[in-house]
Write a protein that holds these residues in place. Structure first.
Motif, PDB file in Angstrom:
ATOM      1  N   ASP A 250      39.448  54.978  29.659  1.00  0.00           N
ATOM      2  CA  ASP A 250      39.944  56.276  29.237  1.00  0.00           C
ATOM      3  C   ASP A 250      41.134  56.076  28.307  1.00  0.00           C
ATOM      4  O   ASP A 250      41.564  54.970  28.043  1.00  0.00           O
ATOM      5  CB  ASP A 250      40.307  57.152  30.440  1.00  0.00           C
ATOM      6  N   ALA A 251      41.652  57.167  27.816  1.00  0.00           N
ATOM      7  CA  ALA A 251      42.704  57.057  26.805  1.00  0.00           C
ATOM      8  C   ALA A 251      43.961  56.416  27.354  1.00  0.00           C
ATOM      9  O   ALA A 251      44.668  55.724  26.649  1.00  0.00           O
ATOM     10  CB  ALA A 251      43.040  58.439  26.239  1.00  0.00           C
ATOM     11  N   GLY A 252      44.233  56.607  28.623  1.00  0.00           N
ATOM     12  CA  GLY A 252      45.453  56.057  29.203  1.00  0.00           C
ATOM     13  C   GLY A 252      46.648  56.940  28.906  1.00  0.00           C
ATOM     14  O   GLY A 252      46.657  57.745  27.983  1.00  0.00           O
ATOM     15  N   ALA A 253      47.685  56.754  29.684  1.00  0.00           N
ATOM     16  CA  ALA A 253      48.850  57.626  29.561  1.00  0.00           C
ATOM     17  C   ALA A 253      49.463  57.581  28.180  1.00  0.00           C
ATOM     18  O   ALA A 253      49.865  58.602  27.625  1.00  0.00           O
ATOM     19  CB  ALA A 253      49.888  57.236  30.613  1.00  0.00           C
ATOM     20  N   GLY A 254      49.514  56.394  27.589  1.00  0.00           N
ATOM     21  CA  GLY A 254      50.151  56.277  26.285  1.00  0.00           C
ATOM     22  C   GLY A 254      49.311  56.797  25.148  1.00  0.00           C
ATOM     23  O   GLY A 254      49.799  56.944  24.027  1.00  0.00           O
TER      24      GLY A 254
ATOM     25  N   ARG B 159      41.868  45.742  33.781  1.00  0.00           N
ATOM     26  CA  ARG B 159      42.946  46.434  33.077  1.00  0.00           C
ATOM     27  C   ARG B 159      44.002  46.901  34.070  1.00  0.00           C
ATOM     28  O   ARG B 159      43.710  47.669  34.987  1.00  0.00           O
ATOM     29  CB  ARG B 159      42.343  47.621  32.322  1.00  0.00           C
ATOM     30  N   PRO B 160      45.246  46.438  33.929  1.00  0.00           N
ATOM     31  CA  PRO B 160      46.285  46.836  34.887  1.00  0.00           C
ATOM     32  C   PRO B 160      46.552  48.339  34.840  1.00  0.00           C
ATOM     33  O   PRO B 160      46.259  49.007  33.847  1.00  0.00           O
ATOM     34  CB  PRO B 160      47.518  46.052  34.409  1.00  0.00           C
ATOM     35  N   PRO B 161      47.141  48.876  35.894  1.00  0.00           N
ATOM     36  CA  PRO B 161      47.486  50.302  35.909  1.00  0.00           C
ATOM     37  C   PRO B 161      48.450  50.642  34.779  1.00  0.00           C
ATOM     38  O   PRO B 161      49.276  49.830  34.372  1.00  0.00           O
ATOM     39  CB  PRO B 161      48.150  50.486  37.277  1.00  0.00           C
ATOM     40  N   ARG B 162      48.321  51.878  34.282  1.00  0.00           N
ATOM     41  CA  ARG B 162      49.204  52.422  33.247  1.00  0.00           C
ATOM     42  C   ARG B 162      49.100  51.684  31.913  1.00  0.00           C
ATOM     43  O   ARG B 162      49.966  51.817  31.054  1.00  0.00           O
ATOM     44  CB  ARG B 162      50.669  52.445  33.730  1.00  0.00           C
ATOM     45  N   VAL B 163      48.055  50.889  31.763  1.00  0.00           N
ATOM     46  CA  VAL B 163      47.832  50.177  30.503  1.00  0.00           C
ATOM     47  C   VAL B 163      46.764  50.923  29.718  1.00  0.00           C
ATOM     48  O   VAL B 163      45.685  51.220  30.239  1.00  0.00           O
ATOM     49  CB  VAL B 163      47.398  48.719  30.762  1.00  0.00           C
ATOM     50  N   THR B 164      47.037  51.247  28.469  1.00  0.00           N
ATOM     51  CA  THR B 164      46.126  52.053  27.668  1.00  0.00           C
ATOM     52  C   THR B 164      45.060  51.181  27.018  1.00  0.00           C
ATOM     53  O   THR B 164      45.168  49.955  26.965  1.00  0.00           O
ATOM     54  CB  THR B 164      46.886  52.802  26.567  1.00  0.00           C
TER      55      THR B 164
ATOM     56  N   GLY C  10      55.694  45.138  32.376  1.00  0.00           N
ATOM     57  CA  GLY C  10      54.417  45.804  32.591  1.00  0.00           C
ATOM     58  C   GLY C  10      53.188  44.939  32.532  1.00  0.00           C
ATOM     59  O   GLY C  10      52.083  45.426  32.753  1.00  0.00           O
ATOM     60  N   ALA C  11      53.334  43.640  32.239  1.00  0.00           N
ATOM     61  CA  ALA C  11      52.164  42.794  32.051  1.00  0.00           C
ATOM     62  C   ALA C  11      51.490  42.396  33.350  1.00  0.00           C
ATOM     63  O   ALA C  11      50.361  41.909  33.331  1.00  0.00           O
ATOM     64  CB  ALA C  11      52.554  41.532  31.275  1.00  0.00           C
TER      65      ALA C  11
END
Length: 675
Positions: A29-33, A483-488, A87-88
């Motif tokens: 999905d698009a992700g938060a960013g 894909r980690p959480p909060r990663v776009t 964030g990595a």
């Protein structure tokens, strides 16, 4: 998170992909960013540094180090790039540890610049058009000179705000290169395009490398002054082939023998023999090749299972013409039986070993594990919170697999008596290689390092391994799962150039230029080479196929089913001796495109990654190529469709390829091809 938990996350999604299920929408999905494109400002502006990579390569990672071949080393500063460090998650060691092993940036990796507003892709130059001074974006080689522009393929990510530029052929190693965007892209950016304040400051006080890069851009006519630039990155490319050249020289100085005569059993048209060969492992205890200088010696040794299929045919007598087989991802050396079915009746022997982390290879801790576990192990997928991916180990899975085959090759060159009956069984004077998928990828480095293989058939191979993962339909589910959480989605796309930088020393495309031209020290003369690809390959995507083919300098053998930028059309088949390999030596080389295959029951199906290798048209192409080579010393590329009477294209009523166009016509509402 434990390794088991990580596997539980990736396994089911990967399983859906491996068995070919639709699996639902696997696109991230698009992700938060990426939730919305910035509505302002009214100008497209290069992003300011915010603790992450707004460009790649990032010159701030380079530190001087006179001990390396390039004079630099990469070093990640966790304070300067705090957002990445924070964030990595499990990918952090790639930045903090893996990059530190490198003496420069990638030769195949994409470059990118991140902006605040979108570009119009249709207005961006592509391929050869990007190598013109007025293009507005691109890559240039500064040193060694003379300065020259390099064509690129351009795509966009981050809701079209980040141009990503892939070099169409590998950049030279140990070079000073520069990536740039100029004001010539103003209209593509919506009428206004500006550098960031940080970029202006960098241009106002350039360091030595950037200063030389700016001079080169002026000489090339890309800019008149620095006011013409919107974004720039001057960087040094890493050394690539040095360690493998040293290992190849060490292997060439040694002799290899089976522990004892192989155990042999007659099976149909062949005699299958199983033996053990002791070979050297050139990786350190971390699983990483760290060869310095021009000398290499094994760190440890292990016993490698070898399977030989000797023909039971009156068409030949020992020593037999010998094919070395490279198996696919998740398979093992016994896949070579599929080749032996065709080779043995013609009097050819087939030899196969397991790739690193596959089958009964001594580095595989679980030989009986299934395909999913093997794939995850080979790609070093681990703990998503601590060490999600071990980039250097993954890179050197490819290199050590090549070193295994080099040592196998030395044994074959001794014309071995496999079954201990006192007669040489294998002709090692004129070997041929046939690799499928992973085996095709791994075959490139092998034939670049030795001329023991006078002919090579590479079936559905690819280069730029990170792109293989990023763009493959098969691996799409795995990318989502890891894909980690909060990663776009944009974050993921921008990570792959970093990963490719880590992988480049083991990437097939890095060795591609040394197969037909620019042969490496000690490698001898170039081989005959045939590459086969299928249109819309769901496993090794066409972008990866052609990245490798361009690196090798191949042309498409007509008929051209689908043109590809940077891939010229070669002479019509039959093709013989079409490439000048230097010193008066000519070889046969080219790429065949496959679109359909005919099943044994007469049905015509789409050619796929899985079915083309032993299909009627595939086998006809591979064996015609090899038989011509062994008959007169020069291989021949034929048109297998003409020879087998199978027309190209897809007809009415045949199934469509996902949501893509059918080979002839478009998909109708009933998901069947239109007439």
């Amino acid at each position: 998170m434990t390794r088991a938990r990580a596997r539980g996350l990736g396994g089911p999604l990967l399983y859906l992909a491996l068995i070919g299920c639709d699996g639902g929408a696997s696109r991230p999905d698009a992700g938060a960013g990426d939730a919305a494109t910035d509505a302002g400002p009214t100008c497209t502006v290069l992003l300011e540094p915010t603790g992450t990579f707004w460009r790649w390569p990032e010159p701030l990672l380079m530190v001087d180090d006179p001990s390396t071949p390039t004079g630099v080393r990469l070093r990640f500063d966790a304070e300067r790039f705090a957002a990445i460090a924070a964030g990595a998650a499990g990918y952090r060691p790639i930045f903090t540890e893996d990059l530190a092993d490198l003496d420069g940036f990638g030769v195949n990796a994409e470059v990118f610049f991140q902006f605040g507003r979108a570009f119009d892709l249709a207005r961006l130059p592509q391929a050869e058009a990007s190598a013109r001074p007025e293009a507005g974006l691109g890559l240039a080689i500064v040193e060694p000179g003379p300065a020259r522009l390099v064509p690129v393929l351009v795509r966009l990510t981050d809701r079209d705000r980040t141009p990503m530029l892939a070099p169409m052929t590998p950049l030279p190693p140990r070079a000073l290169a520069v990536a740039f965007v100029t004001r010539a892209l103003t209209q593509a950016a919506g009428g206004c395009l500006e550098p960031s304040d940080a970029m202006r400051a960098e241009l106002a006080a350039p360091d030595g490398r950037l200063g030389r890069a700016l001079d080169a851009l002026r000489t090339l006519g890309v800019i008149v002054s620095t006011d013409d630039l919107v974004a720039v990155s001057a960087f040094v490319t890493q050394s690539t082939v040095d360690a493998s050249v040293a290992v190849a020289a060490d292997v060439a100085s040694r002799r290899f023998e089976l522990d004892e005569p192989a155990r042999c059993t007659n099976e149909g048209t062949w005699r299958r023999c199983e033996g053990m060969l002791e070979v050297g492992d050139y990786r350190d205890p971390d699983g990483v090749v760290r060869v310095t200088g021009t000398a290499a010696v094994p760190v440890t040794r292990y016993r490698l299972p070898v399977t030989v299929y000797l023909p039971l045919s009156d068409r030949a007598r020992p020593p037999y013409r010998t094919l070395v087989f490279g198996h696919g991802l998740g398979s093992d050396r016994h896949q070579g039986q599929r080749l032996a079915q065709f080779a043995a009746p013609r009097g050819y022997a087939t030899v196969a070993i397991d790739a690193v982390a596959h089958g009964e290879h001594p580095t595989n801790p679980a030989p009986d594990s299934g395909r999913i576990e093997t794939v995850l192990r080979f790609f070093t997928i681990g703990d998503l919170e601590r060490r999600a991916l071990e980039g250097l180990r993954l890179r050197d899975h490819f290199r050590q697999a090549t070193y295994d085959k080099l040592q196998l090759t030395r044994w074959l060159q001794s014309h071995p008596d496999v079954d201990g009956d006192g007669t040489a069984d294998l002709d090692g004077a004129d070997l041929a290689y046939l690799g499928v998928s992973l085996g095709g990828i791994m075959g490139v480095e092998l034939v670049a390092l030795t001329d023991a293989y006078r002919a090579a058939v590479l079936v559905v191979p690819g280069g730029r391994v990170s792109g293989l993962i990023a763009d493959s339909e098969l691996f799409g589910a795995l990318v989502v799962a890891l894909r980690p959480p909060r990663v776009t989605e944009g974050d993921v796309r921008r990570f792959f150039p970093v990963l490719q930088t880590v992988l480049d020393r083991g990437d097939a495309a890095s060795y591609g230029p040394h197969v037909l031209g620019a042969r490496l020290p000690g490698a001898g003369r170039a081989p005959d080479v045939l590459v086969g690809v299928v249109l819309d390959d769901d496993t090794v995507p066409n972008v990866s196929n052609y990245a490798l083919a361009r690196a090798m300098g191949l042309s498409i053998v007509p008929p051209v089913l689908r043109p590809e930028p940077g891939m010229p059309t070669g002479p019509p088949p039959p093709v013989r001796g079409n490439v000048d390999a230097g010193d008066g030596h000519r070889v046969t080389a080219g790429l065949l495109q496959f679109d359909v295959v005919r099943e044994p029951d007469g049905r015509v199906e789409q050619a796929t990654h899985s079915n083309v290798g032993d299909s009627e048209v595939g086998v006809d192409a591979w064996l015609a190529f090899l038989e011509a080579h062994w008959s007169n010393g020069l291989a021949e590329i034929v048109d297998p469709y003409a020879r087998t009477g199978l027309p190209h294209g897809r007809g009415a009523g045949e199934r469509c390829v996902a949501d893509a166009e059918c080979r002839t016509g478009r998909c109708g509402a009933d998901r069947r091809c239109a007439p």
